[in-house]
Motif scaffolding. Structure first.
Motif, PDB file in Angstrom:
ATOM      1  N   PHE A 131       2.993  -0.567  -1.458  1.00 32.96           N
ATOM      2  CA  PHE A 131       3.180  -1.835  -0.761  1.00 32.96           C
ATOM      3  C   PHE A 131       1.847  -2.563  -0.758  1.00 32.96           C
ATOM      4  N   ILE A 132       1.858  -3.823  -1.168  1.00 31.31           N
ATOM      5  CA  ILE A 132       0.625  -4.606  -1.301  1.00 31.31           C
ATOM      6  C   ILE A 132       0.737  -5.861  -0.448  1.00 31.31           C
ATOM      7  N   MET A 133      -0.330  -6.142   0.282  1.00 31.13           N
ATOM      8  CA  MET A 133      -0.365  -7.380   1.066  1.00 31.13           C
ATOM      9  C   MET A 133      -1.750  -8.001   0.996  1.00 31.13           C
ATOM     10  N   LYS A 134      -1.775  -9.300   1.159  1.00 32.75           N
ATOM     11  CA  LYS A 134      -3.022 -10.060   1.173  1.00 32.75           C
ATOM     12  C   LYS A 134      -3.729  -9.804   2.495  1.00 32.75           C
ATOM     13  N   ILE A 135      -5.046  -9.671   2.451  1.00 34.39           N
ATOM     14  CA  ILE A 135      -5.822  -9.512   3.681  1.00 34.39           C
ATOM     15  C   ILE A 135      -5.889 -10.861   4.381  1.00 34.39           C
ATOM     16  N   LYS A 136      -5.392 -10.894   5.598  1.00 37.18           N
ATOM     17  CA  LYS A 136      -5.494 -12.101   6.422  1.00 37.18           C
ATOM     18  C   LYS A 136      -6.670 -11.895   7.358  1.00 37.18           C
ATOM     19  N   TYR A 153      -7.045  -7.668  -0.932  1.00 33.65           N
ATOM     20  CA  TYR A 153      -5.722  -7.051  -0.824  1.00 33.65           C
ATOM     21  C   TYR A 153      -5.805  -5.669  -0.187  1.00 33.65           C
ATOM     22  N   ILE A 154      -4.680  -5.281   0.422  1.00 32.00           N
ATOM     23  CA  ILE A 154      -4.494  -3.940   0.964  1.00 32.00           C
ATOM     24  C   ILE A 154      -3.299  -3.340   0.242  1.00 32.00           C
ATOM     25  N   ALA A 155      -3.435  -2.096  -0.210  1.00 31.19           N
ATOM     26  CA  ALA A 155      -2.327  -1.396  -0.850  1.00 31.19           C
ATOM     27  C   ALA A 155      -2.104  -0.083  -0.125  1.00 31.19           C
ATOM     28  N   THR A 156      -0.847   0.214   0.165  1.00 26.64           N
ATOM     29  CA  THR A 156      -0.473   1.478   0.802  1.00 26.64           C
ATOM     30  C   THR A 156       0.535   2.191  -0.078  1.00 26.64           C
ATOM     31  N   ARG A 157       0.217   3.434  -0.399  1.00 26.39           N
ATOM     32  CA  ARG A 157       1.132   4.275  -1.172  1.00 26.39           C
ATOM     33  C   ARG A 157       1.788   5.253  -0.204  1.00 26.39           C
ATOM     34  N   LEU A 158       3.091   5.107  -0.032  1.00 28.06           N
ATOM     35  CA  LEU A 158       3.859   6.008   0.825  1.00 28.06           C
ATOM     36  C   LEU A 158       4.428   7.113  -0.062  1.00 28.06           C
ATOM     37  N   PHE A 159       4.011   8.334   0.200  1.00 29.62           N
ATOM     38  CA  PHE A 159       4.428   9.436  -0.666  1.00 29.62           C
ATOM     39  C   PHE A 159       5.912   9.758  -0.507  1.00 29.62           C
ATOM     40  N   SER A 160       6.467   9.567   0.678  1.00 28.97           N
ATOM     41  CA  SER A 160       7.888   9.871   0.889  1.00 28.97           C
ATOM     42  C   SER A 160       8.795   8.897   0.145  1.00 28.97           C
TER      43      SER A 160
END
Length: 113
Positions: A44-49, A32-39
Motif C-alpha cells: 500500500f502506497i500513499m503520499k506523505i502529507k 511516499y510511504i509504502a507498507t507491505r502487509l505480509f498477510s
C-alpha cells in the motif's frame, strides 16, 4: 523495530506480530510511504502529507518517547487507514516516482494507492 537513515531520508519500520507483520518505508526524499502487509501479500502506497506525517527528525524522537515513556499520551500518533481498491503491478515509471527503497519492498506485489 525502527531504523532512521538520516543521510538517505528513509525510515524503515518492521513490525513482527505473526499474521499482522508488516514492513513500512517512509521515503522523505520521494515523498511516499509504502507498507507491505505480509498477510495480504500486497503493498500500500500513499503520499506523505506534511501536515499529518511527522518530519524525519521528529519521527525518531517520537519513537524514542514512545519506547521510554509507554504510558504517556502523545498527540502526534499517526494512523493510516487503507481502503483497498484496484491494484496493479509496479511499472518502471512507478519506481522512478517512488524510489529504489520502495521498489525493493514492493516489487512483484500488487500496488494499492
Amino acid at each position: 523495530t525502527m531504523t532512521v537513515h538520516s543521510e538517505e531520508h528513509i525510515v524503515d519500520v518492521h513490525v513482527r506480530s505473526g499474521v499482522y507483520s508488516s514492513d513500512t518505508i517512509f521515503d522523505y526524499s520521494h515523498g511516499y510511504i509504502a507498507t507491505r502487509l505480509f498477510s495480504r501479500n500486497a503493498c500500500f502506497i500513499m503520499k506523505i502529507k506534511k501536515d499529518l506525517i511527522p518530519e524525519l527528525q521528529e519521527i525518531g524522537r517520537l519513537a524514542f518517547e514512545r519506547e521510554t515513556m509507554k504510558d504517556v499520551y502523545s498527540p502526534d500518533n499517526v494512523w493510516a487507514q487503507f481502503q483497498a481498491g484496484s491494484s496493479r503491478l509496479g511499472r518502471f515509471k512507478d519506481w522512478l516516482l517512488y524510489g529504489k527503497h520502495i521498489e525493493n519492498l514492493c516489487t512483484g506485489l500488487p500496488l494499492y494507492q
